[in-house]
Design a protein around this motif. Structure first.
Motif, PDB file in Angstrom:
ATOM      1  N   HIS A   1      20.860   5.928  42.677  1.00 52.61           N
ATOM      2  CA  HIS A   1      21.682   5.180  41.731  1.00 52.61           C
ATOM      3  C   HIS A   1      20.836   4.472  40.685  1.00 52.61           C
ATOM      4  O   HIS A   1      21.203   4.435  39.506  1.00 52.61           O
ATOM      5  CB  HIS A   1      22.548   4.161  42.480  1.00 52.61           C
ATOM      6  CG  HIS A   1      23.689   4.790  43.203  1.00 52.61           C
ATOM      7  ND1 HIS A   1      24.478   4.120  44.115  1.00 52.61           N
ATOM      8  CD2 HIS A   1      24.204   6.067  43.161  1.00 52.61           C
ATOM      9  CE1 HIS A   1      25.407   4.929  44.590  1.00 52.61           C
ATOM     10  NE2 HIS A   1      25.255   6.120  44.037  1.00 52.61           N
TER      11      HIS A   1
ATOM     12  N   ILE B   1      29.469   5.486  40.112  1.00 53.64           N
ATOM     13  CA  ILE B   1      28.816   5.406  41.437  1.00 53.64           C
ATOM     14  C   ILE B   1      29.679   4.715  42.488  1.00 53.64           C
ATOM     15  O   ILE B   1      29.359   4.754  43.676  1.00 53.64           O
ATOM     16  CB  ILE B   1      27.436   4.696  41.323  1.00 53.64           C
ATOM     17  CG1 ILE B   1      27.615   3.238  40.919  1.00 53.64           C
ATOM     18  CG2 ILE B   1      26.524   5.434  40.353  1.00 53.64           C
ATOM     19  CD1 ILE B   1      26.309   2.470  40.919  1.00 53.64           C
TER      20      ILE B   1
ATOM     21  N   ASN C   1      29.408   9.601  46.503  1.00 51.70           N
ATOM     22  CA  ASN C   1      28.338   8.601  46.601  1.00 51.70           C
ATOM     23  C   ASN C   1      28.196   8.107  48.033  1.00 51.70           C
ATOM     24  O   ASN C   1      29.191   7.880  48.723  1.00 51.70           O
ATOM     25  CB  ASN C   1      28.643   7.401  45.695  1.00 51.70           C
ATOM     26  CG  ASN C   1      28.486   7.732  44.234  1.00 51.70           C
ATOM     27  OD1 ASN C   1      27.382   7.830  43.735  1.00 51.70           O
ATOM     28  ND2 ASN C   1      29.617   7.926  43.539  1.00 51.70           N
TER      29      ASN C   1
ATOM     30  N   LEU D   1      23.749   9.533  44.530  1.00 51.72           N
ATOM     31  CA  LEU D   1      24.839  10.392  44.060  1.00 51.72           C
ATOM     32  C   LEU D   1      24.637  11.816  44.559  1.00 51.72           C
ATOM     33  O   LEU D   1      23.573  12.405  44.370  1.00 51.72           O
ATOM     34  CB  LEU D   1      24.860  10.390  42.530  1.00 51.72           C
ATOM     35  CG  LEU D   1      25.811  11.379  41.846  1.00 51.72           C
ATOM     36  CD1 LEU D   1      27.184  10.759  41.653  1.00 51.72           C
ATOM     37  CD2 LEU D   1      25.274  11.821  40.486  1.00 51.72           C
TER      38      LEU D   1
END
Length: 616
Positions: free
Chosen positions: A111, A134, A140, A145
């Motif tokens: 992230h 996200i 996620n 991701l």
């Protein structure tokens, strides 16, 4: 050679099917944002939204490529051209882009790294926009991701946008009919088949003396809808000042002894520009010479208020009912004109006929007018009780006059229900009508004018003086906030019969539909001048002048759809129902459709209809 042609024909079929699907998707996306395929894209944001509905996700750079500093609008043709160039992104392309970030090929991106890339490079996103991505649990987990899952969801969402737009197009018949904003007549076979030999009315000559159409004043960054014209035909009609309003007199003295039936009705303008009206059944017990007329209804308006609707054109199409209501045959239409009245006189056999009111939409259309201040509908008297203002009472009396279809000064349950359907979408049943009878003034089980006034006053009292619901009623009946009727046109129909008593009854309140469109097309084909398009003998343009309007119809005899570019820029003192001087229409294979209706802007002056139809 036969084998080669057969293989070529087989190869073309999938190509045509593919093209049909492409244009259906284009229309679906376009009409999910705009009201009509004739309406232009007016902003960069609107262009982006329409492209997204078509399953694209354009970058700002892409949008800027088609919407330059000199662009003011883009039309449907332009939109189709853009979609052909901007193909939807594929999964391999997405994975390749993410793969450049995920150099270790783990299938994940941290992230923090995603934040850094998306907020500092290329078309920078805000932290909130990245956070929205996200936070999605679908792709996620543990601070990273899963971009393969993201790609799957992205493509699914993109396809869902297209699917939703297509489903809306399929469900909404009004949108389905719009195909470039036209009124398509699905099959020319459903109308009277045209004789295969050349008609004496068909002219193959094109008026080459016309001045060339003006070029697009904008830069080539906006593809011109007139580009690529392969064949064309022009039509010119010159009309003297006021001549269209004084044809044969419709009501000779001999008709004074004839039996008469009358009904009122109204054209209402919908939010999307569609026009709805009452439809009627006419019963003639025996064969008789009849005279049928229609004209705008002259109401007693408040002094100083303008009667916009009195200049609206009105006509009636007369159809004979055979075995079923669906099987209607065009008899004629009110072609004769006497000032605001249009009429038809002839002989009709006994039986059931349908009368379909029609207005071109040249003068009954959405107009943006600034209304300074809102009219007052209510006030409290000295005793504290609510009272209807003088202006509101006058408007209600005019509404009563309009919805009192048989003109007997009373509202029957049937008449009142047309009012209810228009204003609330619901009907009043016998039980509710009995309650009305107990509380409001009635005669012979019909509501009086005073009863109608009291009914509206009760509604105001129920809302403790809040006029919101009253305004909903007024706006749905075509009134603006100044209590002027600007989006409706009440009319009156008179039927005179020499040998029997005619009976007329309002049956529906709805849009004209395919029956009316077919009747219009057939009347123009039967009575108008036909011109075969130079260079394309399968496309014929029919033009017919009836009273104070000119209507053109396009017939496509080919096996493929055609797109026709229509240019009115050389016309003078003309008003088109399309609201545009230049536009494009799509005509399905083996079908015909109305190209446009045109009327004079100022009837006191000469007007010139000069139209060029070109094949794109």
């Amino acid at each position: 050679q036969k084998v080669t042609r057969s293989e070529s024909s087989q190869a073309k079929k999938p190509q045509h099917a593919e093209e049909a699907v492409f244009y259906m998707n284009c229309r679906a996306a376009y009409l999910s944002v705009l009201k009509s395929s004739l309406e232009n894209i007016k902003s960069k944001e609107q262009l982006c939204l329409v492209l997204q509905q078509a399953g694209r996700n354009p970058s700002q750079k892409t949008v800027n490529k088609y919407w330059t500093s000199q662009t003011t609008t883009l039309n449907f043709d332009d939109f189709c051209t853009i979609l052909k160039k901007e193909k939807p992104v594929t999964k391999p392309e997405l994975l390749e882009a993410f793969g450049k970030i995920d150099t270790d090929s783990t299938g994940y991106i941290l992230h923090d790294e995603l934040y850094n890339i998306l907020t500092t490079r290329g078309e920078k996103m805000t932290r909130d926009e990245v956070s929205a991505i996200i936070k999605q649990a679908d792709f996620n987990c543990s601070g990273k991701l899963d971009y393969k899952k993201f790609c799957d969801l992205y493509l699914t969402t993109s396809e869902q946008c297209c699917k939703t737009a297509r489903e809306k197009l399929e469900v909404d018949s009004r949108l389905r009919q719009q195909q470039f904003g036209n009124q398509t007549e699905t099959s020319s076979e459903g109308i009277t088949p045209l004789v295969s030999k050349p008609s004496p009315r068909i002219s193959r000559k094109t008026d080459h003396k016309l001045a060339p159409a003006k070029g697009d004043s904008r830069t080539p960054s906006r593809p011109s809808s007139a580009q690529g014209c392969k064949a064309s035909v022009s039509t010119t009609v010159s009309v003297g000042a006021g001549s269209s309003r004084n044809t044969k007199l419709i009501e000779p003295d001999t008709m004074k002894e004839w039996q008469c039936a009358q009904s009122k009705g109204c054209f209402y303008l919908e939010e999307d520009g569609e026009i709805i009206s009452h439809k009627y059944r006419l019963h003639l017990p025996q064969r008789s010479t009849v005279c049928i007329t229609i004209k705008p209804l002259n109401l007693c308006q408040v002094e100083g208020k303008s009667c916009h609707w009195l200049s609206v054109d009105t006509a009636l199409y007369i159809l004979k009912e055979n075995e079923t209501q669906e099987n209607l045959q065009l008899v004629s239409f009110t072609e004769q004109q006497n000032k605001e009245m249009s009429g038809w006189k002839g002989e009709l056999g006994s039986g059931i006929y349908w009368l379909l009111p029609f207005t071109t939409g040249c003068r009954l259309k959405k107009v943006k007018t600034e209304v300074t201040g809102e009219a007052k509908l209510l006030y409290r008297g000295e005793d504290g009780e609510l009272v209807l203002t003088k202006e509101f009472r006058a408007a209600l009396l005019d509404i009563f006059e309009t919805i009192d279809l048989d003109g007997n000064g009373l509202l029957s349950l049937e008449e009142y229900n047309f009012f209810e359907l228009r204003t609330s979408g619901e009907k009043c049943d016998e039980e509710a009508w009995a309650v009305c009878k107990e509380n409001f003034d009635m005669k012979k089980n019909e509501l009086t004018r005073q009863g109608f006034m009291d009914l509206n006053l009760m509604e105001a009292n129920d809302r403790e003086g809040d006029p919101s619901d009253l305004w909903v009623t007024l706006l749905s009946l075509g009134y603006n906030k100044a209590l002027e009727m600007t989006e409706a046109c009440p009319f009156v129909i008179d039927i005179y019969a020499e040998k029997c008593k005619p009976r007329i009854k309002a049956v529906y309140l709805e849009a004209g539909g395919w029956q009316l469109n077919r009747a219009i097309c057939k009347s123009v084909v039967n009575k108008g001048e036909a011109k075969v398009m130079d260079g394309c003998e399968n496309v014929i343009i029919y033009t017919f002048k009836a009273g104070r309007r000119i209507t053109s119809v396009i017939e496509n005899k080919s096996d493929n759809k055609v797109i026709i570019h229509v240019n009115n820029e050389q016309s003078k003192n003309c008003l088109s129902n399309r609201g545009l001087n230049v536009f494009a229409v799509e005509v399905a294979p083996k079908s015909m459709m109305v190209s446009q209706h045109v009327m004079p802007l100022n009837e006191q002056e000469e007007w010139l209809y000069n139209c060029v139809h070109s094949l794109l």
